[in-house]
Design a protein around this motif. Structure first.
Motif, PDB file in Angstrom:
ATOM      1  N   UNK A   1       4.779 -23.178 -18.949  1.00  0.00           N
ATOM      2  CA  UNK A   1       3.790 -24.060 -19.571  1.00  0.00           C
ATOM      3  C   UNK A   1       2.857 -24.670 -18.525  1.00  0.00           C
ATOM      4  N   UNK A   2       3.385 -24.883 -17.316  1.00  0.00           N
ATOM      5  CA  UNK A   2       2.605 -25.557 -16.276  1.00  0.00           C
ATOM      6  C   UNK A   2       1.431 -24.696 -15.807  1.00  0.00           C
ATOM      7  N   UNK A   3       1.507 -23.371 -16.009  1.00  0.00           N
ATOM      8  CA  UNK A   3       0.471 -22.490 -15.462  1.00  0.00           C
ATOM      9  C   UNK A   3      -0.709 -22.301 -16.415  1.00  0.00           C
ATOM     10  N   UNK A   4      -0.620 -22.798 -17.643  1.00  0.00           N
ATOM     11  CA  UNK A   4      -1.704 -22.602 -18.601  1.00  0.00           C
ATOM     12  C   UNK A   4      -2.936 -23.405 -18.196  1.00  0.00           C
ATOM     13  N   UNK A   5      -4.140 -22.862 -18.494  1.00  0.00           N
ATOM     14  CA  UNK A   5      -5.342 -23.686 -18.335  1.00  0.00           C
ATOM     15  C   UNK A   5      -5.307 -24.851 -19.320  1.00  0.00           C
ATOM     16  N   UNK A   6      -6.073 -25.913 -19.021  1.00  0.00           N
ATOM     17  CA  UNK A   6      -5.944 -27.152 -19.775  1.00  0.00           C
ATOM     18  C   UNK A   6      -6.176 -26.966 -21.278  1.00  0.00           C
ATOM     19  N   UNK A   7      -7.172 -26.167 -21.618  1.00  0.00           N
ATOM     20  CA  UNK A   7      -7.485 -25.951 -23.028  1.00  0.00           C
ATOM     21  C   UNK A   7      -6.295 -25.386 -23.791  1.00  0.00           C
ATOM     22  N   UNK A   8      -5.608 -24.427 -23.151  1.00  0.00           N
ATOM     23  CA  UNK A   8      -4.447 -23.823 -23.800  1.00  0.00           C
ATOM     24  C   UNK A   8      -3.274 -24.794 -23.857  1.00  0.00           C
ATOM     25  N   UNK A   9      -3.186 -25.677 -22.825  1.00  0.00           N
ATOM     26  CA  UNK A   9      -2.123 -26.683 -22.860  1.00  0.00           C
ATOM     27  C   UNK A   9      -2.279 -27.578 -24.098  1.00  0.00           C
ATOM     28  N   UNK A  10      -3.527 -27.946 -24.410  1.00  0.00           N
ATOM     29  CA  UNK A  10      -3.801 -28.728 -25.621  1.00  0.00           C
ATOM     30  C   UNK A  10      -3.278 -28.023 -26.861  1.00  0.00           C
ATOM     31  N   UNK A  11      -3.656 -26.737 -26.961  1.00  0.00           N
ATOM     32  CA  UNK A  11      -3.257 -25.966 -28.141  1.00  0.00           C
ATOM     33  C   UNK A  11      -1.736 -25.859 -28.223  1.00  0.00           C
TER      34      UNK A  11
ATOM     35  N   UNK B   1      -4.270 -37.431 -30.470  1.00  0.00           N
ATOM     36  CA  UNK B   1      -4.885 -38.457 -29.637  1.00  0.00           C
ATOM     37  C   UNK B   1      -5.910 -37.803 -28.714  1.00  0.00           C
ATOM     38  N   UNK B   2      -7.188 -37.929 -29.048  1.00  0.00           N
ATOM     39  CA  UNK B   2      -8.289 -37.322 -28.294  1.00  0.00           C
ATOM     40  C   UNK B   2      -8.031 -35.868 -27.917  1.00  0.00           C
ATOM     41  N   UNK B   3      -7.883 -35.022 -28.925  1.00  0.00           N
ATOM     42  CA  UNK B   3      -7.524 -33.624 -28.609  1.00  0.00           C
ATOM     43  C   UNK B   3      -8.599 -32.883 -27.827  1.00  0.00           C
ATOM     44  N   UNK B   4      -9.864 -33.327 -27.891  1.00  0.00           N
ATOM     45  CA  UNK B   4     -10.922 -32.575 -27.200  1.00  0.00           C
ATOM     46  C   UNK B   4     -11.172 -33.075 -25.784  1.00  0.00           C
ATOM     47  N   UNK B   5     -10.478 -34.151 -25.367  1.00  0.00           N
ATOM     48  CA  UNK B   5     -10.723 -34.702 -24.032  1.00  0.00           C
ATOM     49  C   UNK B   5     -10.446 -33.643 -22.972  1.00  0.00           C
ATOM     50  N   UNK B   6     -11.410 -33.417 -22.108  1.00  0.00           N
ATOM     51  CA  UNK B   6     -11.226 -32.471 -21.005  1.00  0.00           C
ATOM     52  C   UNK B   6     -11.472 -31.022 -21.382  1.00  0.00           C
TER      53      UNK B   6
ATOM     54  N   UNK C   1     -13.572 -26.573 -27.402  1.00  0.00           N
ATOM     55  CA  UNK C   1     -13.668 -27.567 -28.467  1.00  0.00           C
ATOM     56  C   UNK C   1     -13.902 -26.900 -29.815  1.00  0.00           C
ATOM     57  N   UNK C   2     -14.726 -25.852 -29.798  1.00  0.00           N
ATOM     58  CA  UNK C   2     -14.966 -25.130 -31.051  1.00  0.00           C
ATOM     59  C   UNK C   2     -13.692 -24.483 -31.569  1.00  0.00           C
TER      60      UNK C   2
ATOM     61  N   UNK D   1     -13.536 -38.860 -29.240  1.00  0.00           N
ATOM     62  CA  UNK D   1     -14.821 -39.282 -28.707  1.00  0.00           C
ATOM     63  C   UNK D   1     -15.892 -38.257 -29.001  1.00  0.00           C
ATOM     64  N   UNK D   2     -15.446 -37.007 -29.121  1.00  0.00           N
ATOM     65  CA  UNK D   2     -16.406 -35.916 -29.273  1.00  0.00           C
ATOM     66  C   UNK D   2     -16.892 -35.883 -30.721  1.00  0.00           C
ATOM     67  N   UNK D   3     -18.149 -36.331 -30.919  1.00  0.00           N
ATOM     68  CA  UNK D   3     -18.654 -36.475 -32.285  1.00  0.00           C
ATOM     69  C   UNK D   3     -18.866 -35.145 -32.976  1.00  0.00           C
ATOM     70  N   UNK D   4     -19.147 -34.100 -32.191  1.00  0.00           N
ATOM     71  CA  UNK D   4     -19.290 -32.783 -32.790  1.00  0.00           C
ATOM     72  C   UNK D   4     -17.999 -32.417 -33.502  1.00  0.00           C
ATOM     73  N   UNK D   5     -16.891 -32.616 -32.774  1.00  0.00           N
ATOM     74  CA  UNK D   5     -15.590 -32.282 -33.333  1.00  0.00           C
ATOM     75  C   UNK D   5     -15.335 -33.122 -34.579  1.00  0.00           C
TER      76      UNK D   5
END
Lengths: 292, 331, 270
Positions: free
Chosen positions: C150-160, C177-182, C188-189, C210-214
């Motif tokens: 799990x530690x090797x995943x890029x940040x976006x995939x860690x979120x998922x 809790x702020x799923x789109x942060x970072x 984000x899409x 925070x991300x209003x698009x989301x």
């Protein structure tokens, strides 16, 4: 000798030992405040202080005061080396609390082992600093060594108060204790503080070791009980409060002396450990307020 | 986009390949461990009893590893649990004439009771408080062993403890002991592997990873810490009892701080958090002083120094070898 | 239209600071509800109160008809309310798949004896857990990296992965809790689509963002906080034109464009 003066006598000697615990306890706080590290090798400084003084005095005929001064300098040097080669690499790697504790405990064991090799396993002692019959106040006898311990502790406490209150380095250390990140942003070099803290803490431990050795014996393995006692002192005082730790040391010294009166001398370390567990389980923030 | 996807796929493939090679390498230390035990068993000689001690320590360290490596907690006081069970075994068999098996079972049961009583308040502590509390528990056990002379005979210790055996059959030969201990250690390590890959093991590892996240997924963190502590205490108790029956003697020094130092060095040599690490580390470390005879006088110092070097330069012990192999250096 | 989560005049004081000031709102089952507000509006404190991380000073939280006020996080999770964290909290020492398997903890049993003796029910349970984990990794698009650490995943995939792990606990209500942060725009899409699909699967979602698009792409209802108070509540199109909301954002550090659904990403952290 009646009952009451016996109890007073016991309390007085308890206070003497308590000063020693208090000095060691302050040593923990100094390092903890600068870095958040709890140095489990603190007891080795105490043991080395007494041991090195004894070696210089007996084997090389160096006068007591000079032996003591050299011993403190040696212990400080050893502490700086430890900080450089063991603590610093782990600190830079952001090692966990546990790894740091284990590493410093291993340092304690290595220093004990080295002392065993060099000095052997025979217990040794130092002569009392002033060889006169004890002072008598009523029926209570107060030995000159006790007066030395109390006086030296008082000088150290006032010295530390001045150091933390009025010197640049002392103020910087206090700033680190309050908030390390903020202190770093203010341009205080936290890593330098860590080294200074180790040096100061080692000096306190070594002095405590030299002061206490004439009242008992020293050997390669006396460090750990002192380390535990100092840690208890620090906890009772609310971890990270140097002067609280000193009061904690006094309280522990008296409690231990009382336990010896009630249960016999076999329970000296048992009583200290029991105090430790009671505080940890019931009131880990200490008597004097919240721990950080 | 296509190119990006292809690269990702390639990356995933290489990751899988190096994954399977890593898994193979993960077995390697275990295989070496078994080979050493077999070699000793066939070869015989004084090494038989040395490796037997190694296997007893392997059990002790496997328990320590469950609590510390998997669950991420701290205990410097596991020697207390070895001492409780060891003395229980010794006293019940010598003073009261019990059989070895019931004495051993009783010892482990007593260990679990004490671990429960002590662990419940202690495990609410964290970091250096937990470390000091557990260290104190170990030291108290030592003090009790020294002071409670009517039962433990103080520094003198208890001798004439009967060897391992059941229903009148006793293991009297060193080789017999080795074979039996290899079996028990194998079962102990196997049990740890089964635990690691179960719901229980995952929950324990989750506690080590992030307590907040574990709680947010409904894991009762306090409960799993205590459970891991109890399992580790059972391993320690078993090791402590086996020791007294194999050696025939017990004294406070057997379970002193020396034991803690030795156990941590073994754990870090073998690789904390790995399955076979404790076994391999225990056997390597127990064989070292035998290889260098002159080294015996300053064992503790040398173990301490090795431990410091490992903590600084190879915090994952032999387990980091597999990373060197696959060309990945991490942590 | 039933309220799955009812927050009733919830207050939290830290010393003299009122972080959450008698906030009341309702999360309707089956919908995606977003809590927005300028920095320091008390959003994260609100989340910590709901998930049981900290106890409220006063007020009440009802979840699925049960009073869960002041319950410990693991009790809240057992009721079916599962959260993710602003800073991803993965079990770094486990593989991607094992992370999701930990998420199955609540609806499995088995302790020491099951681990050691592996009775049939335990083996079957383990197979179900494995299938469940695979299915969820497929759902968030991480099936390819199931074996990776799990530690090797890029940040976006860690979120998922964190979201997949939370879903494994079969929540009735998922707190993000702020799923789109970072995350970058592409990530984000991807996240938006995952949140919509979670909602379609029937899981109710409450998110801070925070991300209003989301928010505008995913939320069915929006609650706006400012200085610990609720200042508006309603459908996205109403919030966009609400004068109080515009005032709060203009007075704060963030631009109005972020509220009106401009595609520019607002970079902000608590």
């Amino acid at each position: 000798m009646n009952e009451i003066s016996y109890i007073i006598q016991v309390l007085v000697s308890g206070l003497g030992l308590g000063c020693i615990y208090g000095l060691i306890g302050i040593g923990y706080c100094v390092i903890y405040n600068a870095s958040g590290i709890v140095n489990f090798a603190q007891g080795a400084f105490v043991m080395l202080g007494g041991m090195i003084t004894q070696l210089l005095l007996w084997n090389h005929g160096v006068p007591l005061l000079l032996s003591g001064a050299i011993a403190v300098a040696c212990v400080v040097a050893i502490a700086i080396v430890i900080e450089r080669i063991v603590v610093r690499p782990l600190w830079d790697r952001n090692a966990s609390t546990f790894v740091m504790i284990l590493a410093t405990l291993a340092v304690q064991i290595v220093l004990e082992g080295a002392t065993l090799l060099i000095a052997g396993d025979q217990p040794k002692t130092l002569p009392v600093f002033t060889d006169l019959p004890p002072l008598r106040i009523g029926t209570v006898a107060i030995s000159y060594q006790l007066i030395w311990i109390a006086a030296a502790s008082a000088v150290i406490i006032f010295g530390l108060a001045a150091f933390f209150g009025h010197t640049r380095v002392g103020k910087a250390m206090r700033a680190c204790a309050i908030n390390r990140e903020a202190a770093a942003l203010q341009g205080i070099r936290v890593s330098t503080m860590l080294m200074m803290a180790f040096a100061l803490s080692a000096a306190l431990g070594a002095i405590a070791g030299i002061l206490v050795t004439p009242t008992q014996v020293t050997a390669f393995n006396v460090g750990l009980p002192f380390a535990i006692a100092g840690f208890i002192a620090a906890i009772v005082g609310g971890f990270g409060r140097p002067f609280g730790a000193f009061l904690g040391g006094l309280a522990l010294g008296v409690t231990q002396a009382g336990a010896v009166v009630v249960f016999g001398s076999g329970f000296k370390s048992g009583a200290a450990l029991a105090v430790l567990l009671i505080f940890l389980f019931v009131r880990p923030q200490g008597i004097l307020g919240t721990a950080k | 986009m296509r190119l990006h996807a292809t690269i990702l796929q390639l990356k995933a493939m290489t990751a899988q390949q190096s994954g399977s090679r890593r898994r193979l390498l993960a077995w390697l230390p275990g295989v070496i461990g078994v080979a050493i035990v077999l070699y000793t068993f066939i070869g015989g000689g004084y090494l038989v009893s040395v490796v037997s001690f190694g296997l007893i320590y392997a059990l002790f360290v496997t328990g320590l590893n469950l609590f510390m490596g998997y669950t991420g907690q701290v205990s410097f006081g596991q020697n207390a649990f070895a001492a409780i069970s060891g003395y229980m075994s010794a006293v019940l068999t010598t003073t009261y004439g019990w059989g070895v098996a019931p004495a051993l079972a009783c010892g482990i049961a007593a260990t679990l009771v004490v671990a429960l009583v002590v662990g419940y308040p202690a495990l609410r502590l964290k970091g250096h408080y937990l470390a000091m509390a557990t260290l104190a528990i170990g030291l108290i056990a030592y003090e009790v062993a020294v002071q409670w002379q009517s039962v433990t005979q103080g520094y003198m210790g208890i001798s004439g403890i009967p060897p391992l055996g059941v229903f009148g059959y006793e293991i009297t030969s060193d080789r017999g002991n080795l074979a039996f201990l290899a079996l028990v250690a194998g079962l102990g390590v196997g049990a740890a592997a089964l635990i690691r890959h179960s719901r229980l093991g995952r929950a324990m590892t989750a506690v080590a990873g992030s307590e907040d996240a574990a709680r947010a997924l409904g894991i009762d963190v306090a409960r799993y810490k205590l459970l891991a502590f109890l399992i580790a205490a059972a391993y320690a108790g078993l090791a402590g009892s086996l020791f007294v029956h194999v050696v025939g003697f017990v004294s406070p020094e057997v379970y002193g701080l020396h034991m803690v130092n030795l156990a941590f060095t073994m754990l870090y040599v073998g690789g904390i958090g790995t399955i076979a690490g404790p076994l391999v580390g225990a056997i390597i470390i127990i064989l070292l002083p035998e290889t260098f005879r002159s080294f015996r006088d300053y064992q503790d110092m040398a173990y301490g120094a090795v431990l410091i070097l490992l903590l600084i330069y190879a915090p994952r012990g032999l387990a980091s070898l597999s990373d060197l192999w696959s060309g990945r250096a991490r942590g | 239209m039933t309220g799955l989560l009812l927050v009733n005049s919830l207050c939290k004081r830290f010393g003299g600071l009122v972080a959450v000031d008698s906030v009341s709102f309702e999360v309707i089952a089956g919908r995606v509800t977003a809590v927005i507000g300028p920095n320091g509006a008390g959003k994260t404190t609100l989340f910590n109160l709901i998930s049981g991380t900290i106890p409220p000073t006063s007020g009440q939280i009802l979840f699925a008809g049960q009073n869960i006020t002041g319950h410990a996080p693991e009790k809240v999770a057992a009721q079916g309310l599962v959260r993710t964290f602003q800073l991803v909290q993965l079990f770094q020492n486990l593989s991607v798949e094992e992370n999701v398997k930990v998420g199955c903890h609540l609806h499995t049993r088995g302790g020491v004896l099951a681990a050691l003796f592996r009775p049939r029910w335990a083996r079957e349970e383990e197979r179900a857990v494995e299938a469940n984990a695979r299915e969820l990794l497929e759902f968030v698009g991480l099936a390819d990296v199931a074996e990776a650490s799990a530690a090797t995943l890029p940040y976006g995939q860690q979120r998922l992965l964190e979201i997949a792990r939370a879903l494994a606990a079969r929540p009735k209500l998922l707190l993000l809790d702020e799923p789109a942060a970072g995350l970058n725009r592409e990530e984000t899409q991807q996240l938006s689509s995952v949140i919509r699909r979670i909602s379609e699967r029937g899981t109710t979602v409450l998110l801070i963002e925070h991300d209003m698009t989301l928010v505008m792409n995913t939320a069915d209802a929006i609650v706006v906080l400012d200085f610990g108070c609720k200042i508006a509540e309603g459908a996205p199109e109403d919030i966009r034109t609400n004068p109080a909301v515009i005032e709060a954002y203009l007075g704060g550090v963030e631009g109005i464009s972020s509220v009106t659904g401009d595609n520019r990403k607002v970079v902000a952290d608590e």
